[in-house]
Design an enzyme around this catalytic site. Structure first.
Site, mmCIF file in Angstrom:
data_model
loop_
_atom_site.group_PDB
_atom_site.id
_atom_site.type_symbol
_atom_site.label_atom_id
_atom_site.label_comp_id
_atom_site.label_asym_id
_atom_site.label_seq_id
_atom_site.Cartn_x
_atom_site.Cartn_y
_atom_site.Cartn_z
ATOM 1 C CD GLU A 108 -20.597 -6.036 24.696
ATOM 2 O OE1 GLU A 108 -20.602 -5.329 23.659
ATOM 3 O OE2 GLU A 108 -21.568 -6.072 25.486
ATOM 4 N NE ARG B 20 -23.498 -15.910 38.325
ATOM 5 C CZ ARG B 20 -24.510 -15.068 38.495
ATOM 6 N NH1 ARG B 20 -24.404 -13.802 38.141
ATOM 7 N NH2 ARG B 20 -25.643 -15.486 38.992
ATOM 8 C CG HIS C 10 -24.543 -15.414 32.529
ATOM 9 N ND1 HIS C 10 -23.627 -14.833 33.375
ATOM 10 C CD2 HIS C 10 -25.759 -15.148 33.059
ATOM 11 C CE1 HIS C 10 -24.261 -14.236 34.367
ATOM 12 N NE2 HIS C 10 -25.567 -14.417 34.205
ATOM 13 C CG HIS D 11 -28.956 -13.442 26.815
ATOM 14 N ND1 HIS D 11 -29.674 -12.867 25.801
ATOM 15 C CD2 HIS D 11 -28.616 -12.430 27.656
ATOM 16 C CE1 HIS D 11 -29.776 -11.565 26.027
ATOM 17 N NE2 HIS D 11 -29.137 -11.275 27.139
ATOM 18 C CG HIS E 53 -1.774 -1.223 1.324
ATOM 19 N ND1 HIS E 53 -1.302 -2.444 1.763
ATOM 20 C CD2 HIS E 53 -3.081 -1.411 1.019
ATOM 21 C CE1 HIS E 53 -2.288 -3.331 1.729
ATOM 22 N NE2 HIS E 53 -3.375 -2.745 1.282
ATOM 23 C CG ASN F 44 -6.860 9.479 2.262
ATOM 24 O OD1 ASN F 44 -8.030 9.133 2.442
ATOM 25 N ND2 ASN F 44 -5.854 8.623 2.296
ATOM 26 C CB ILE G 95 -9.106 8.060 -1.137
ATOM 27 C CG1 ILE G 95 -9.200 9.199 -2.154
ATOM 28 C CG2 ILE G 95 -8.845 6.730 -1.844
ATOM 29 C CD1 ILE G 95 -10.161 8.962 -3.306
ATOM 30 N N GLY H 122 -10.882 4.560 7.342
ATOM 31 C CA GLY H 122 -11.432 3.268 7.738
ATOM 32 C C GLY H 122 -11.464 3.113 9.253
ATOM 33 C CG HIS I 237 -5.999 1.560 -0.607
ATOM 34 N ND1 HIS I 237 -6.152 1.993 0.685
ATOM 35 C CD2 HIS I 237 -6.021 0.197 -0.556
ATOM 36 C CE1 HIS I 237 -6.257 0.933 1.482
ATOM 37 N NE2 HIS I 237 -6.189 -0.168 0.761
ATOM 38 C CB SER J 94 -24.088 -10.518 35.390
ATOM 39 O OG SER J 94 -25.337 -9.909 35.571
HETATM 40 C C1 LIG Z 1 -11.714 -4.419 9.790
HETATM 41 C C2 LIG Z 1 -11.138 -4.283 8.414
HETATM 42 N N1 LIG Z 1 -11.976 -4.266 7.373
HETATM 43 C C3 LIG Z 1 -11.481 -4.189 6.122
HETATM 44 C C4 LIG Z 1 -10.139 -4.117 5.897
HETATM 45 C C5 LIG Z 1 -9.585 -4.078 4.481
HETATM 46 N N2 LIG Z 1 -9.090 -2.690 4.195
HETATM 47 C C6 LIG Z 1 -7.797 -2.388 4.329
HETATM 48 S S1 LIG Z 1 -7.476 -0.775 4.029
HETATM 49 C C7 LIG Z 1 -9.110 -0.482 3.675
HETATM 50 C C8 LIG Z 1 -9.562 0.894 3.272
HETATM 51 C C9 LIG Z 1 -9.223 1.848 4.325
HETATM 52 O O1 LIG Z 1 -9.440 3.149 3.918
HETATM 53 P P1 LIG Z 1 -8.600 4.267 4.606
HETATM 54 O O2 LIG Z 1 -8.493 4.011 6.042
HETATM 55 O O3 LIG Z 1 -9.184 5.555 4.182
HETATM 56 O O4 LIG Z 1 -7.152 4.064 4.003
HETATM 57 P P2 LIG Z 1 -6.532 4.763 2.695
HETATM 58 O O5 LIG Z 1 -7.197 4.158 1.500
HETATM 59 O O6 LIG Z 1 -6.811 6.207 2.818
HETATM 60 O O7 LIG Z 1 -5.099 4.415 2.765
HETATM 61 C C10 LIG Z 1 -9.858 -1.640 3.814
HETATM 62 C C11 LIG Z 1 -11.306 -1.719 3.565
HETATM 63 C C12 LIG Z 1 -9.309 -4.139 7.032
HETATM 64 N N3 LIG Z 1 -7.990 -4.085 6.912
HETATM 65 N N4 LIG Z 1 -9.831 -4.187 8.273
HETATM 66 MG MG LIG Z 2 -8.554 7.193 3.323
#
Ligand SMILES: Cc1ncc(C[n+]2csc(CCOP(=O)(O)OP(=O)(O)O)c2C)c(N)n1
Ligand SMILES: [Mg+2]
Length: 662
Positions: free
Chosen positions: A406, A352, A456, A468, A30, A187, A189, A158, A261, A379
């Site tokens: 959690e 527990r 539980h 549950h 990346h 960014n 994106i 993300g 990316h 609990s």
């Molecule tokens: C929980 C999770 N879901 C999906 C992914 C796959 N994944 C890796 S990077 C990405 C996109 C992330 O976007 P962003 O954080 O904006 O990163 P950028 O493209 O700007 O580098 C995805 C969906 C992952 N690594 N973890």
């Molecule tokens: Mg991004």
């Protein structure tokens, strides 16, 4: 040394060059994120971060978490350029290849300068919350002289979009973790394209509403970045800095688009980028004056570290601080004595409750234990009497009210354990282990001592019904490598399992505990649970059957045995509180408990999925017998459910007799 923008720009370009060249060499990876955040990261390391490459584990260093783990080349570049021994340039050349510590995503167990394993988006930030909690707790306990640092995070769109982000920032805001600073790679994106495809929320407003300060900057203007990071550093609240960046910045034809990316730029685009950046050095070569600037900023942390070492020498609490940071348990056998006394008794309690009893012995003796629950304290029985709440008014408190979070709880526990100086444990219902499962998995992958108190643990919880009642959870947790899953049968085994959980610093533990009372089955024997499984009752008549059970079903197995023995059929009862530990025993012991004798009928009894139990029953007369629950439970009192689903001697004995008669 004053690093002015004209000096910082080539330093940032060194990150860009290494990132695009390493991804190209690996033909995977990346480049977009490290190229986009190179300028921000350079300012952070040059002007704000407290670190010493010569001492990656220095306890009072700032923690740096790359939550956007796919941008791993950013952290590999930073560590190498600032002078950490690892990764070497050779490692970087071999990015993503077999044997290189520069794995696809950063791994805490491969490189000492990497604080946590990241890649599952959102969890790095959520672990950073735990690190910031640990810092405040240890600061309140040991004072500014020993503990006084920040936790800095680089997070992407993300990380902010994932559900866990809501849990993590809510917790951080409520706890007032002002030492936590998140730099958002804004960014716009993600993989699929522009963020407007999938999100329209006002992120700054959401963070502010959660008790955070929010700042912003142009992520490619060194002066503006320094201003915004300075404001965040000065804030008493947890802070988000929205750094407006261009993904893949420097790649003239590809920057700003989603293709950059996660794909190599290609030779032509890399050549074009070299032109734009004015980068004439060959791949994996850093011009001497640029490397010298990086190394000199790396060397600056030495003074702060040495000053800290000197303070530590003079500190009366230094010994205790070092013990906790090293993860060594306190000396003494008080706990063993208290547990041994329980053997004399005849306590019928839920496991527990037995766990609470164990905690009331252990927590005063092991001050680094910090407990909590995801809103089920009463609990899960997770609060020891000696523990005060962990709050902004009292960070010395050792009990965290995590709220109904959690996943956030489990990730924060990982962060605390990774920070060091704390043994975190936390509770929820076993059924909701699925809500935090990926963080439990990361505990195991990262080799941390996080202890999960999941109560539980079966249909034995009764009236709350199938939503549950765990069915597949115990066995599915056993699927996770390097995770010890304990399902103790009584008060004694529960104490032993707690003991074991504390004594495995590189392995997390799950304690699966009952809501319902269980009789005390053990009155002798020391730490038998440590072997994972052991013969609890020996056959009196000629042995034809071995009953293997866990948790609440060990009582059922004992009842089955009594009926069989009365009919002249000898039966052992094997209690198996921890499959993983039994598996780790030598084969002589394993065969002593489970002899390799196909004339004996082996019967597993566990009120959950039977899949997996064949491992222990396949070598057995007529293929063995697996008593379990391969369907959802139902809403009714526990005793009725046990009868309805066949977990009684009346239901099991005829099935055994039938198998024996074939
Ligand atoms: C929980 C999770 N879901 C999906 C992914 C796959 N994944 C890796 S990077 C990405 C996109 C992330 O976007 P962003 O954080 O904006 O990163 P950028 O493209 O700007 O580098 C995805 C969906 C992952 N690594 N973890
Ligand atoms: Mg991004």
């Amino acid at each position: 040394m004053t690093l002015t923008p004209d000096r910082l720009a080539p330093m940032a370009n060194a990150i860009r060059a290494l990132s695009m060249d390493a991804v190209q060499a690996a033909n995977s990876g990346h480049p977009g994120m490290p190229m986009g955040m190179a300028d921000v990261a350079t300012v952070l390391f040059a002007k704000f971060l407290k670190f010493d490459p010569a001492a990656p584990k220095w306890p009072d260093r700032d923690r740096f978490v790359l939550s956007a783990g796919h941008g791993s080349m950013l952290i590999y570049s930073l560590l190498h350029l600032t002078g950490y021994a690892s990764p070497s340039m050779e490692d970087i050349r071999n990015f993503r290849q077999m044997g290189s510590v520069c794995a696809g995503h950063p791994e805490n167990f491969l490189i000492p300068g990497i604080e946590c394993t990241t890649g599952p988006l959102g969890q790095g930030l959520a672990m950073a919350v735990g690190m910031a909690m640990a810092e405040r707790h240890l600061n309140a306990t040991f004072g500014d002289a020993l503990v006084d640092h920040n936790t800095w995070v680089v997070a992407g769109d993300g990380c902010l979009m994932e559900g866990i982000n809501h849990e993590a920032i809510g917790l951080a805001g409520t706890l007032g973790l002002g030492r936590l600073k998140v730099l958002w790679d804004d960014n716009k994106i993600t993989i699929d394209g522009d963020t407007s495809l999938s999100t329209s929320e006002d992120i700054a407003a959401r963070y502010r509403a959660s008790g955070w300060d929010v700042f912003s900057c142009d992520g490619h203007d060194f002066v503006d970045i320094e201003r915004a990071l300075g404001e965040a550093a000065a804030s008493a609240k947890p802070s988000l800095v929205a750094c407006r960046t261009v993904i893949g910045k420097g790649a003239p034809n590809k920057q700003g688009g989603h293709d950059v990316h996660g794909s190599p730029l290609g030779d032509a685009e890399i050549a074009a980028a070299r032109g734009v950046l004015g980068w004439t050095a060959a791949p994996f070569e850093i011009p001497a004056e640029i490397l010298a600037d990086w190394r000199s900023l790396g060397a600056r942390g030495q003074a702060a570290r040495e000053a800290w070492e000197a303070r530590k020498l003079a500190d009366p609490q230094a010994g205790e601080f070092s013990r906790r940071m090293a993860g060594e348990l306190p000396e003494g056998d008080e706990a063993a004595k208290a547990f041994a006394a329980w053997l004399e008794g005849d306590a019928s309690v839920a496991t527990r409750k037995a766990s609470e009893n164990a905690l009331n012995v252990l927590a005063p003796l092991v001050p680094e234990m910090v407990g909590g629950s995801a809103d089920l304290t009463g609990s899960n029985n997770t609060k020891a009497k000696c523990q005060a709440p962990f709050t902004p008014a009292d960070y010395a408190g050792r009990y965290v009210y995590y709220g109904i979070r959690e996943f956030g709880m489990a990730a924060a526990m990982n962060g605390m354990a990774l920070h060091g100086g704390i043994i975190p444990y936390g509770g929820t219902f076993l059924i909701f282990s699925d809500y935090c499962r990926n963080a439990v998995r990361l505990s195991a992958l990262q080799q941390v001592r996080a202890i999960y108190v999941f109560t539980h643990d079966s249909i034995g919880l009764g009236e709350d019904g199938p939503t549950h009642q765990p069915v597949e959870q115990v066995m599915s947790l056993r699927l996770i490598p390097n995770l010890n899953v304990y399902r103790p049968a009584d008060l004694i085994e529960t104490a032993e399992c707690w003991n074991m959980a504390l004594q495995t610093p590189d392995t997390p533990s799950v304690l699966a505990l009952t809501r319902q009372n269980l009789p005390q089955l053990r009155t002798s024997g020391e730490m038998l649970s440590a072997r994972g499984a052991y013969t609890l009752r020996r056959a009196k008549a000629d042995r034809q059957v071995i009953l293997i059970a866990t948790g609440s079903e060990v009582e059922v197995a004992c009842n089955v045995r009594d009926v069989l023995e009365a009919q002249g059929i000898g039966a052992d009862v094997v209690s198996m509180p921890c499959m993983e530990l039994f598996h780790a025993q030598d084969s002589a012991y394993q065969h002593e408990v489970l002899p390799n004798d196909p004339s004996i009928l082996r019967v597993s009894i566990e009120a959950g999925t039977t899949l997996g139990w064949e491992r222990y029953t396949a070598v057995s007369r007529n293929g063995g017998l697996n008593i379990g629950l391969d369907r959802f439970g139902a809403s009714a009192p526990a005793k009725q459910l046990f009868a309805r689903f066949g977990f009684t001697a009346e239901a099991i004995v005829p099935r055994i007799l039938e198998k024996l008669s074939i």
